[in-house]
Motif scaffolding. Sequence first.
Motif, PDB file in Angstrom:
ATOM      1  N   TYR A   1       7.127   4.769  -6.929  1.00 16.17           N
ATOM      2  CA  TYR A   1       7.325   3.545  -6.160  1.00 16.17           C
ATOM      3  C   TYR A   1       6.061   2.700  -6.081  1.00 16.17           C
ATOM      4  CZ  TYR A   1       8.611   0.596  -2.122  1.00 16.17           C
ATOM      5  OH  TYR A   1       8.863  -0.458  -1.284  1.00 16.17           O
ATOM      6  N   ASP A   2       4.927   3.345  -5.826  1.00 15.90           N
ATOM      7  CA  ASP A   2       3.689   2.599  -5.611  1.00 15.90           C
ATOM      8  C   ASP A   2       3.202   1.891  -6.860  1.00 15.90           C
ATOM      9  OD1 ASP A   2       3.630   3.325  -2.970  1.00 15.90           O
ATOM     10  OD2 ASP A   2       2.353   5.071  -3.285  1.00 15.90           O
ATOM     11  N   SER A   3       3.708   2.264  -8.025  1.00 16.57           N
ATOM     12  CA  SER A   3       3.334   1.556  -9.252  1.00 16.57           C
ATOM     13  C   SER A   3       4.236   0.350  -9.501  1.00 16.57           C
ATOM     14  CB  SER A   3       3.408   2.511 -10.457  1.00 16.57           C
ATOM     15  OG  SER A   3       4.765   2.827 -10.768  1.00 16.57           O
TER      16      SER A   3
ATOM     17  N   GLN B   1       4.061  -3.506  -4.717  1.00 14.89           N
ATOM     18  CA  GLN B   1       2.728  -3.646  -4.124  1.00 14.89           C
ATOM     19  C   GLN B   1       2.816  -3.727  -2.606  1.00 14.89           C
ATOM     20  OE1 GLN B   1       0.591  -7.114  -5.490  1.00 14.89           O
ATOM     21  NE2 GLN B   1      -1.378  -6.362  -4.719  1.00 14.89           N
TER      22      GLN B   1
ATOM     23  N   TYR C   1       6.151  -5.371   5.422  1.00 17.50           N
ATOM     24  CA  TYR C   1       4.748  -4.931   5.435  1.00 17.50           C
ATOM     25  C   TYR C   1       3.867  -5.938   6.170  1.00 17.50           C
ATOM     26  CZ  TYR C   1       0.097  -3.873   3.439  1.00 17.50           C
ATOM     27  OH  TYR C   1      -1.238  -3.597   3.247  1.00 17.50           O
TER      28      TYR C   1
ATOM     29  N   HIS D   1       9.753   0.947   3.344  1.00 20.39           N
ATOM     30  CA  HIS D   1       9.467   2.183   2.621  1.00 20.39           C
ATOM     31  C   HIS D   1       8.748   3.240   3.447  1.00 20.39           C
ATOM     32  CE1 HIS D   1       9.087   4.501  -1.053  1.00 20.39           C
ATOM     33  NE2 HIS D   1       7.794   4.696  -0.817  1.00 20.39           N
ATOM     34  N   THR D   2       8.044   2.837   4.488  1.00 20.34           N
ATOM     35  CA  THR D   2       7.121   3.733   5.173  1.00 20.34           C
ATOM     36  C   THR D   2       7.650   4.150   6.533  1.00 20.34           C
ATOM     37  OG1 THR D   2       5.318   2.540   4.088  1.00 20.34           O
ATOM     38  CG2 THR D   2       4.735   4.060   5.874  1.00 20.34           C
TER      39      THR D   2
END
Length: 949
Positions: free
Chosen positions: A366-368, A371, A376, A490-491
């Motif tokens: 996911y992190d690739s 961003q 966020y 996501h977090t």
Amino acid sequence: MMKRKFFHPISKRFGVFGLVLTVLLTMVMIVANVALSRYSNTISSTLDLNKQISAGGDEATYQKARNLTQEIAGEGATLLKNTNGALPLDTKKINVFGYGSVNLVYGGSGSGSTSGASYNDTLKQSFEAEGLSINEDLWNYYTKQSQSAGSWNVFSPNGGDYNIYDAKCTDVLDMMDSAKRYSDTAVVVFSRAGGEGGDLPMDMGVTDSESGEGLIGGDAGKSYLELQSAETDLLKAVEKNFEHVIVLVNSSHAMELGFLEDAGVDAALQIAGPGATGMRGVADVLLGKVNPSGHLVDTYAYDVKSAPSYYNMGDCYYTDYQQQMSDKYFYFEENIYTGYRWYETAAADKAVITASDGTVYDYGDYDSIVQYPFGYGLSYTTFDWQLEDYQVDGQGGEVTATVKVTNTGDVAGKDVVQLYYSAPYTKGGIEKSAVDLGAFVKTKELKPGESDEVKLTMTFDDMASFDYKGTGAYVMDKGDYTFTLRTDSHTVKNDDATFTYTVENTITYDDAHDGKRSTDKVAATSQQEFQDAGSLETNVTYLSRADLAGTFPKVERRLNPTSIPAKVKERLEANGPGSTVLTSDNADASDNATPTTGADNGLKVDDMTGVDYNDEKWDKLVQQMSVDELVELTGNAGWQTSAIESVGKKATTDIDGPQGLNGFNFSGTKMNAYASEVLMGMTWNVELVKQMGSTYADEALSWGIVGMYAPAMNTHRSPFGGRNFEYFSEDPTLSGLMGAAEVSGMQGEGAYVYAKHYMLNTQDTNRDGAANWCNEQALREVYARPFELAIKNADCTGLMTELSRIGTSWSSATKALCTELPRDEWGFTGKIITDGVGPGGSYYMLPDYAIMAGNDMMLTRASGDCGYTDAILKSDAGIRNMQRAAKNILYVYANSKASEVSGKYDVNWEWMWIVGDVVLAVVTLALFICLPVRAWCAPGQPIVTTSGK
């Protein structure tokens, strides 16, 4: 005796001239009276508006609006990066780089722009007002370059100015040494524009086919959402020369921001479209007067091509069908998987996709791929959350979570608590996103160490999905529903921020099973026109979680146009609107009685305030109107509603748009430009947005305006959407709750609204007449949802449809869109207006179809019969539908401040009409009397007279 008498040649010429002049004056008088009669309402409205310009407005309200815009910008500005405490600034002397610094994108262009743009504060004015000092040499350099921009005058597509003017400002690279002497801190502004009429360029190497000119500073193969080489060169030079580098992202469109990860970039703020005074709020954040608490309203991916919607944006057309306003299409192949719904689902399922250009995307990493997730946002302080309590009521009830939020940092600040849910998914079953936003709350400002207990609430039944392939109803599958508290999509905040509820048996929300959803008027059922929009186009493959790799769009449609299916062509060729609403099985036959018009029932619309919508007095009221009045009220409704004598209704003024009043293009008019809706959404503060709606309404009412074509609430389907600045978010729940808050504020002051563009207006390229091919689940859950929430939560009084089609059917001629969904299912009692049409409609925007579908008003200044034909004017069903529409219009009028405000600036010009008629009549009669008798004889014939002695 008899004698002959002939006129002198001069007398003869005068006679012919006088005859011609008499005829001409008579014709002028007839034509003038017909024209003035036909366009009297248009003339009155125009003259009244001009008087409003000189007499309207309220200085205190205007200043309040400007102060509020500063507050919104400060609260919405989103901190993306802050390395080593680069922000707040520890200096008040800064260098500001970037052409955008002197040419900020305050919002967008088109009907969503504002007439108050000339009063927008510059970056320099704003920063200095808050205590910052900026390098004058740099400011003067960019200002001088800006003054030269008009002479560059090169090709730019519709929608906005997409040129990268930093390519014309390379001399600034020679000013680095002097700038360093001024300050070791640099702020770089990168701006991106958008607007009505076209979407953002997907390839900056595009050239104009006629002139051969291209976009200034555009790199072939790059999209507008990427930094171009001129901007990259500027950023690298700044990084090399300054100890502290802060980037301001001045864009309401989600850009590719990978460059922010450069080690030389210390901090970054997303400021979207700040509005008239918003840069003062940005300065407050830079200085630490305001702690940033904004959160993103879109997902920011490293590569825009990683989103499935990318492949169906742009100029998409049928190769073998050339009918104007019918040969364009939009495929919603991404299904319900827009924005974070796609990225979170693909990540959860560890999808690996090979795109059409050969790029491989491993979404499990996911992190690739992503961003900055949806939702966020960083802060100058830190917060701790504790889930104190939760309750799930089950069908018909609510889901609530009580959370204790504590400021664990060193400075005061606000936080955003987000509640997401995950519904059980069965492969091959109803499509489900891995996560969906259910509720959110913005805390009050908490001092260091201070706590606040907040409650997040959502409706249980809203978790149901629409089963368009099976039951044709909303369905909640049995299984475990997981709820998580997250800082973004996501977090998950912490280990104990999760709870679960089990649905023991599948709930089907229809009359045959478990009844309607608690918020619906009747149980929702699949509508045929929506079914057609999802199935009639056989070239569409909808993305499915059952096979993400196999159903991911295979080609870029703009580069690979397709042929038209036979059934689609047949439907489009049946009539311009592509609608079935006038066929016998769709015509209104519910009341066979001949409608009454011109009755004397003794009612006035001002006496109807507070009368229930279903009271028969409304029918009595509209029966007083003549057919001509019904035509005028429903058909001549562009930027106004007409005065109707039989019911005592005054004329009203309605004005665009979502970011402030648009339409007063006169110097000296003070009207505020509010922050873009993206920036409003980034506040995640419904109370602040409600306050904005209230202030906006007060400002409009002070100008004698009671109706606004606002707010705009379409879902961001793609960051390339030209009008994204007008819309809140990629998430329909956030959009709907923000929109409902603004509507509540506006209507609370007595104004009325037209929420727009109901509901698939996600693209502006080819918008006129383009067919939207979207299945009913996505249509309802993603695109209708914001409008549903505005109606159910704020009793929204108006909707504006769109210029494109639902399937083949012009949106305003789609009964499912205008009647069955909003009125029958949601309980809407307001009025619906078309988007802008020309006099008498056009090839596909035909009023006959609109009025029969349930659209109440034509956004045109056509006057006269407005394009209605005898199918409406001489039919019982047509007159009944005009009466229905008139009821809706009058109902909204009576329950607003329309009567109080309207007529405040009336110009009584009709006396000039009467005087003009009298003068023309007198002159014509005088000429007629004074004409020599010779003028009435055949040319060359003598006049025989009898003379006496």
